[in-house]
Design an enzyme around this catalytic site. Structure first.
Site: not given
Length: 710
Positions: A448, A46, A68
């Site tokens: 990695n 919001h 929302e």
């Protein structure tokens, strides 16, 4: 009105909300029924929507509005949370982050409307919360944002003075102009009392209504509105051929608008008011519309172009940077207690200055004892002041590492390897300039570990390990350094394969390869374009990774080392200085030149008889307390002329780089000094030198980079 002045606040706040959403969506995936997490997510979404609306970023506002809606339905138990929804939400977060990056670079949100993502959200709503779930949430929300506008006009009309839009000052000339317009509406907009950016809201209202017609007059004037010289309401007259309801709806889409009063008006209302108005009011009434009549509309209309200004500012001085270089944050949040401490130190400094000034302005004779005391006092204050400033510059590494759990989750799904990230020490503090540049190297190390370190579920089961792999990131402070360990419980580094690859690449001969230590073999991984990946993917395999990590960490004055046990996993240890600004250093002399060596890198100082020099593979070493330490002749490295040496002993400064030791031979020791590091800029082409400092007598001394020397 130009909202560009709020751009920095918007960027800072949006970054925080995106991180909050990311953390909470991760939490929601683990605990789908946790209502506290759902409420937290709803609040962040919001706030994001409101801020995007304030800045006029409609596409971003549209996307966050639809997110929302989904959270609203989850909150009302109409939609169930599953991994498909989490995936969609993370895609939305990535899109919002892309908007933010575009805003940082150009001060605008760009052209991407993300319609496909919005359709995904609404399709999910339609499937999970019943048909039309997406649409249902929007009207439900409208009253909360716009207030109860239906009965306002009527209620206000009953008041003694009538609505405020009837009191807009209109001079006779403008009144005649209004008579030529087909249809006029008067508007009074009431802004929420706790709104912080009133002018920005007003600007967005003007922007919304100008899609329907032309603003003919303002109250207060457009200049006063732009300068926020008004309370929480403002009025205007709009000439339009549109109906009233769509205009009110458009105004209500602007957040923090409490209510809207609006109705048809006629020029006669203002004509009559003009005739009845007392004489003194005529002057302001006449003065206000002069600029209003013509420039009134262009003022807000021109504003969308205004954000070009911060774009120039944001990019200033960065024209030579690579396009993909991350934007470094220019702001820092500081605890008020740290600022209070800083203020106290500055007060003490002023007292010391006054004391010295009064002494020098005295009889001409300066008492050496008092002077000495004053200098000691000044020394103490500057040390404390330095510590206080350093504390202000220190920020937790949390801002960098917070995004990594999400990254590991994505890699888990992409590589089909169950894995989790365990982090400790996120509150460990580092200098802001170091933290800003730490993200990329750590990201490389984690990717990695995910790609090369963690084995497939089948291999882990066969090795008797839990199916879910663990990647860890631990941070802690050690002396004047911060240590960050990144590792995994995977298969470890196969040194035989690395050695074979090095031979295949021609980096060493097969004979030399046989005598290499484990550390020397692992060091090949840090060489440019050296990759052990069997195939190139978008995660790794191009040989660009560990060499970049090494160069980035060393550029920050740190170093990186690796420990690996076959079948048990690997740990990369990154060691970084706490700060890059002021350090304690040992001043040394080579011939007649002074050099500084960071005290944090020094283990000890030895006076070694030359007869104790030994040779290993034709390299000079010394044997010291059970350790073999290679010797480094600094004069040779720095291209000094050889000198006649008649002394039997030599001064050796034993320095460490991770687990590696080296003995730097110097001519003389001068002593310990607190030094301020200055960059050499374009002159910085010698890798052995990390900067320079100015000594008390004005002489310049170079600072040695121990990582490059050893």
């Amino acid at each position: 009105m130009d909202v560009s002045q709020y751009l920095d606040i918007f960027i800072d706040e949006t970054s925080g909300h995106i991180q909050s959403l990311s953390d909470n969506i991760m939490e929601l995936e683990k605990e789908p029924d946790n209502k506290d997490v759902v409420n937290e997510i709803f609040r962040a979404a919001h706030s994001l929507k409101g801020m995007a609306g304030t800045m006029g970023f409609k596409k971003m506002q549209h996307l966050t509005h639809d997110m929302e809606n989904v959270f609203q339905e989850v909150r009302n138990d109409n939609v169930k949370v599953n991994s498909a929804l989490i995936d969609i939400l993370f895609k939305c977060l990535d899109a919002i982050e892309n908007y933010l990056e575009t805003v940082k670079a150009t001060s605008n949100e760009g052209d991407e409307d993300n319609e496909a993502l919005i359709k995904l959200l609404n399709d999910y709503l339609a499937g999970g919360g019943g048909e039309g779930g997406g649409e249902a949430a929007a009207p439900a929300e409208a009253p909360a944002e716009g207030g109860e506008s239906g009965g306002e006009a009527a209620a206000s009309d009953d008041s003694a003075d009538g609505p405020l839009y009837k009191k807009i000052p209109v001079d006779p000339e403008l009144c005649e102009k209004l008579k030529g317009e087909k249809q006029l509406y008067g508007f009074t907009i009431h802004i929420s009392k706790d709104c912080l950016l009133k002018a920005a809201r007003a600007f967005l209202v003007f922007k919304a209504v100008e899609d329907f017609g032309q603003i003919m007059a303002f109250n207060p004037s457009s200049g006063d509105i732009e300068d926020e010289k008004f309370e929480f309401d403002f009025s205007f007259i709009l000439s339009t051929e549109s109906e009233l309801d769509p205009i009110i709806e458009a105004i209500k889409t602007v957040s923090e608008i409490e209510s809207v009063e609006a109705d048809k008006v006629t020029p006669e209302m203002y004509e009559k008011k003009e005739e009845e108005a007392p004489a003194p009011e005529a002057a302001p009434a006449a003065a206000a519309p002069a600029p209003e009549a013509a420039p009134a509309t262009p003022a807000p209309a021109a504003a969308p172009a205004a954000p070009a200004a911060p774009a120039a500012k944001a990019g200033a001085g960065k024209t030579n940077q690579p396009a993909n270089k991350p934007v470094t944050s220019r702001t820092i949040r500081v605890d008020i207690e740290k600022l209070d401490a800083l203020m106290n130190q500055v007060s003490e400094l002023i007292i010391a200055k006054n004391s010295l000034a009064s002494q020098s302005n005295g009889s001409g004779e300066i008492d050496s004892q008092t002077l000495h005391e004053n200098i000691e006092y000044l020394e103490r204050i500057t040390t404390n002041l330095h510590e206080s400033v350093m504390k202000v510059r220190m920020v937790p590494i949390e801002s960098v590492v917070a995004k990594f759990p999400r990254m590991i989750r994505d890699l888990d799904r992409k590589l089909n390897k169950p894995m989790e990230l365990v982090m400790t020490g996120e509150d460990t503090e580092l200098d802001r300039t170091v933290v800003d540049q730490l993200g990329d190297p750590l990201q490389h190390l984690l990717r990695n570990s995910a790609d090369h370190g963690i084995e497939s579920p089948e291999d882990r089961r066969a090795a008797g390990k839990p199916e879910k792999g663990t990647i860890f990131l631990n941070a802690f402070q050690e002396g004047n350094n911060v240590i960050i360990e990144v590792g995994d419980d995977g298969g470890g580094i196969n040194t035989d394969k690395v050695r074979d690859k090095a031979v295949e690449r021609g980096l060493v001969t097969p004979e030399e390869a046989e005598n290499l230590t484990q550390k020397e073999i692992i060091d090949f991984l840090f060489m440019p374009s050296f990759s052990m990946a069997k195939q190139i993917t978008d995660i790794s395999g191009r040989g660009v990774g560990l060499d970049v990590v090494k160069s980035n960490i060393e550029a920050l004055g740190g170093d990186v080392t690796v420990k690996s046990v076959m079948g048990e996993g690997s740990t990369f240890t990154v060691r970084l200085p706490l700060t890059l600004a002021i350090i304690q250093a040992l001043m040394v002399e080579i011939r007649d030149e002074k050099y500084a060596i960071a005290l944090a890198s020094i283990m000890n100082i030895e006076n070694i008889p030359k007869s104790e020099i030994k040779y290993v593979e034709s390299k000079e070493v010394i044997h010291l307390r059970g350790q073999v330490i290679p010797l480094i002749h600094l004069d040779k490295l720095l291209d000094f002329e050889p000198k006649e040496d008649t002394e039997d002993t030599m001064t050796v400064v034993i320095c460490k780089k991770g687990d590696t030791l080296g003995g730097i031979i110097v001519d003389n020791l001068i002593g310990q000094l607190e030094i301020v590091i200055k960059s050499l800029g374009k002159l910085d082409n010698n890798k052995l030198i990390s900067g320079a400092t100015i000594l008390g007598d004005g002489e310049i001394a170079m600072i040695l980079d121990v990582n490059a020397v050893i």
